[in-house]
Design an enzyme around this catalytic site. Structure first.
Site, PDB file in Angstrom:
ATOM      1  N   LYS A  19       0.871  -1.190   0.000  1.00 30.06           N
ATOM      2  CA  LYS A  19       0.000   0.000   0.000  1.00 30.06           C
ATOM      3  C   LYS A  19       0.899   1.228   0.000  1.00 30.06           C
ATOM      4  O   LYS A  19       1.745   1.384   0.889  1.00 30.06           O
ATOM      5  CB  LYS A  19      -0.895  -0.014   1.230  1.00 30.06           C
ATOM      6  CG  LYS A  19      -2.081   0.923   1.134  1.00 30.06           C
ATOM      7  CD  LYS A  19      -3.125   0.457   0.122  1.00 30.06           C
ATOM      8  CE  LYS A  19      -4.304  -0.234   0.787  1.00 30.06           C
ATOM      9  NZ  LYS A  19      -5.138  -0.958  -0.189  1.00 30.06           N
ATOM     10  N   THR A  64      -2.885  -5.833   0.713  1.00 34.27           N
ATOM     11  CA  THR A  64      -2.319  -4.484   0.872  1.00 34.27           C
ATOM     12  C   THR A  64      -3.121  -3.717   1.920  1.00 34.27           C
ATOM     13  O   THR A  64      -2.597  -2.875   2.635  1.00 34.27           O
ATOM     14  CB  THR A  64      -2.320  -3.692  -0.462  1.00 34.27           C
ATOM     15  OG1 THR A  64      -3.656  -3.418  -0.859  1.00 34.27           O
ATOM     16  CG2 THR A  64      -1.576  -4.437  -1.557  1.00 34.27           C
ATOM     17  N   ARG A 181      27.840  35.794  -9.455  1.00 34.85           N
ATOM     18  CA  ARG A 181      26.469  35.426  -9.841  1.00 34.85           C
ATOM     19  C   ARG A 181      25.709  34.892  -8.640  1.00 34.85           C
ATOM     20  O   ARG A 181      26.296  34.623  -7.587  1.00 34.85           O
ATOM     21  CB  ARG A 181      26.488  34.378 -10.964  1.00 34.85           C
ATOM     22  CG  ARG A 181      27.052  33.038 -10.530  1.00 34.85           C
ATOM     23  CD  ARG A 181      26.875  31.936 -11.586  1.00 34.85           C
ATOM     24  NE  ARG A 181      27.312  30.656 -11.023  1.00 34.85           N
ATOM     25  CZ  ARG A 181      27.177  29.478 -11.626  1.00 34.85           C
ATOM     26  NH1 ARG A 181      26.634  29.391 -12.822  1.00 34.85           N
ATOM     27  NH2 ARG A 181      27.587  28.376 -11.032  1.00 34.85           N
ATOM     28  N   GLN A 229      28.850  22.048  -9.380  1.00 37.69           N
ATOM     29  CA  GLN A 229      29.475  20.742  -9.176  1.00 37.69           C
ATOM     30  C   GLN A 229      30.418  20.780  -7.982  1.00 37.69           C
ATOM     31  O   GLN A 229      30.438  19.872  -7.138  1.00 37.69           O
ATOM     32  CB  GLN A 229      30.265  20.325 -10.431  1.00 37.69           C
ATOM     33  CG  GLN A 229      29.417  19.919 -11.632  1.00 37.69           C
ATOM     34  CD  GLN A 229      29.041  21.063 -12.565  1.00 37.69           C
ATOM     35  OE1 GLN A 229      28.897  22.217 -12.145  1.00 37.69           O
ATOM     36  NE2 GLN A 229      28.858  20.754 -13.837  1.00 37.69           N
ATOM     37  N   HIS A 257      18.610  29.101 -12.283  1.00 39.62           N
ATOM     38  CA  HIS A 257      19.293  30.232 -12.906  1.00 39.62           C
ATOM     39  C   HIS A 257      18.623  31.568 -12.592  1.00 39.62           C
ATOM     40  O   HIS A 257      17.391  31.679 -12.632  1.00 39.62           O
ATOM     41  CB  HIS A 257      19.325  30.058 -14.430  1.00 39.62           C
ATOM     42  CG  HIS A 257      19.978  28.784 -14.870  1.00 39.62           C
ATOM     43  ND1 HIS A 257      21.291  28.481 -14.590  1.00 39.62           N
ATOM     44  CD2 HIS A 257      19.494  27.723 -15.571  1.00 39.62           C
ATOM     45  CE1 HIS A 257      21.590  27.298 -15.106  1.00 39.62           C
ATOM     46  NE2 HIS A 257      20.523  26.813 -15.693  1.00 39.62           N
TER      47      HIS A 257
HETATM   48  O1  LIG Z   1      27.665  25.743 -11.935  1.00 36.81           O
HETATM   49  C1  LIG Z   1      27.445  25.547 -13.140  1.00 36.81           C
HETATM   50  N1  LIG Z   1      27.825  24.372 -13.707  1.00 36.81           N
HETATM   51  C2  LIG Z   1      27.625  24.089 -15.029  1.00 36.81           C
HETATM   52  O2  LIG Z   1      27.991  22.987 -15.519  1.00 36.81           O
HETATM   53  C3  LIG Z   1      26.986  25.078 -15.797  1.00 36.81           C
HETATM   54  N2  LIG Z   1      26.621  25.156 -17.119  1.00 36.81           N
HETATM   55  C4  LIG Z   1      26.030  26.355 -17.302  1.00 36.81           C
HETATM   56  O3  LIG Z   1      25.541  26.767 -18.409  1.00 36.81           O
HETATM   57  N3  LIG Z   1      26.009  27.072 -16.139  1.00 36.81           N
HETATM   58  C5  LIG Z   1      26.602  26.295 -15.190  1.00 36.81           C
HETATM   59  N4  LIG Z   1      26.843  26.505 -13.876  1.00 36.81           N
END
Ligand SMILES: O=c1[nH]c(=O)c2[nH]c(=O)[nH]c2[nH]1
Length: 308
Positions: A19, A64, A181, A229, A257
């Site tokens: 469930k 269930t 940014r 990353q 973004h």
């Molecule tokens: O931190 C980011 N990693 C990316 O791989 C990437 N690619 C992108 O267009 N902007 C960003 N910013």
């Protein structure tokens, strides 16, 4: 000679049942002070279930509906100490009480509530916390446990200390390099415990959650970021470095973004250094995902977190 006149019966593959999304709210009363646990519990069982598929025999099938009732009965009888403890208790129950059931997977989402401060009597008024949803998944096959906890929908932003430049450029690249940014994301993370049913070594599940959340937030805030990353790796590494009970962390981080709006047509300079105006785009979004492992440990959290 083989009889090829009739094709062989197709073979049943992986199967599970249970469930899903049992919404259970447990109130505990401590005099006039009430406590609340608000969970969404999904039960998924597997084992000797060939016959119900092949012939329709339900002889091995715990309904269930019964699994749903068990969730509510356990909440009343034993209470809910933590999402993990509750899931472990349920998984153990299904596997040990029903011979045909060999594996149980219990998924829990937990919604947090906080008290409404007021001058009236009692402490029984709550406001749902709008932040993240806490998650756990317990899997037990009669000998091995896997506990993977995590969270989703935790939205965070750094309004500076983020750059992105030096990337590959081909004929389709238009992205301007950014030296200051906004970095914003909605964190979805999972962490796997190395717990093995040892009573002595059982983590304080709530404390572990609170600490891990604090570590990932601190790493997000304290990392001067050259890419999402890099921030992801810093967040996961901080958890592994500080929390011995965790061997593996996976994050799925949408890059939310924020684009500088072109205000030149209005004769306005829109400059980051000066406090700027951004367009917060909702899609498309970059999606940055990775697993980070304690040295020597194996990856077990699936790559696609929506599969967990
Ligand atoms: O931190 C980011 N990693 C990316 O791989 C990437 N690619 C992108 O267009 N902007 C960003 N910013």
């Amino acid at each position: 000679m083989a009889d090829n006149s009739r094709p062989a019966r197709p073979v049943l593959g992986q199967n599970q049942y249970g469930k899903a999304e049992n919404r259970v709210v447990r109130i505990t009363r401590d005099g006039a002070t009430h406590h609340i646990k608000d969970l969404n519990v999904s039960v998924s069982l597997s084992g000797d279930m060939d016959e119900v598929h092949y012939s329709g025999s339900n002889a091995n099938v715990l309904p269930t509906d019964t699994t749903k009732n068990t969730v509510y009965a356990f909440a009343k009888e034993y209470g809910i100490e933590s999402a993990e403890q509750f899931g472990i208790h349920l998984a153990r129950h299904f596997v040990t009480s029903q011979e045909p059931i060999h594996r149980a997977r219990i998924r829990v989402e937990e919604y947090a509530w906080e008290r409404i401060e007021h001058s009236g009597k009692g402490a029984h008024s709550f406001v749902r916390r709008g932040q993240e949803t806490r998650l756990t998944q317990i899997t037990y096959d009669g000998s091995t446990w896997e506990v993977v906890s995590g969270l989703k929908d935790l939205t965070v932003m750094n309004s500076t200390d983020s750059e992105f430049w030096g990337y590959v450029k081909d004929k389709y690249t238009t992205l301007p390099e950014a030296y200051d940014r906004i970095l914003a994301t909605e964190v979805s993370g999972r962490w796997r415990f190395n717990w093995t049913d040892d009573e002595q070594q059982t983590p304080d599940w709530d404390e572990s959650y609170a600490q891990i959340k604090a570590h990932l937030l601190r790493a997000f805030a304290e990392t001067y970021s050259l890419s999402l990353q890099q921030t992801l790796y810093a967040m996961a590494t901080r958890i592994i470095d500080h929390r011995d009970e965790i061997d593996e962390v996976r994050f799925s981080l949408p890059n939310k973004h924020h684009f500088l709006v072109d205000l030149e047509p209005f004769g306005l300079k829109n400059d980051t250094a000066d406090g700027a105006v951004y367009f917060a785009a909702d899609r498309p979004y970059g999606l940055i995902e990775a697993t980070v492992l304690r040295d020597g440990c194996e990856a077990k959290i699936p790559a696609d977190l929506t599969n967990l």
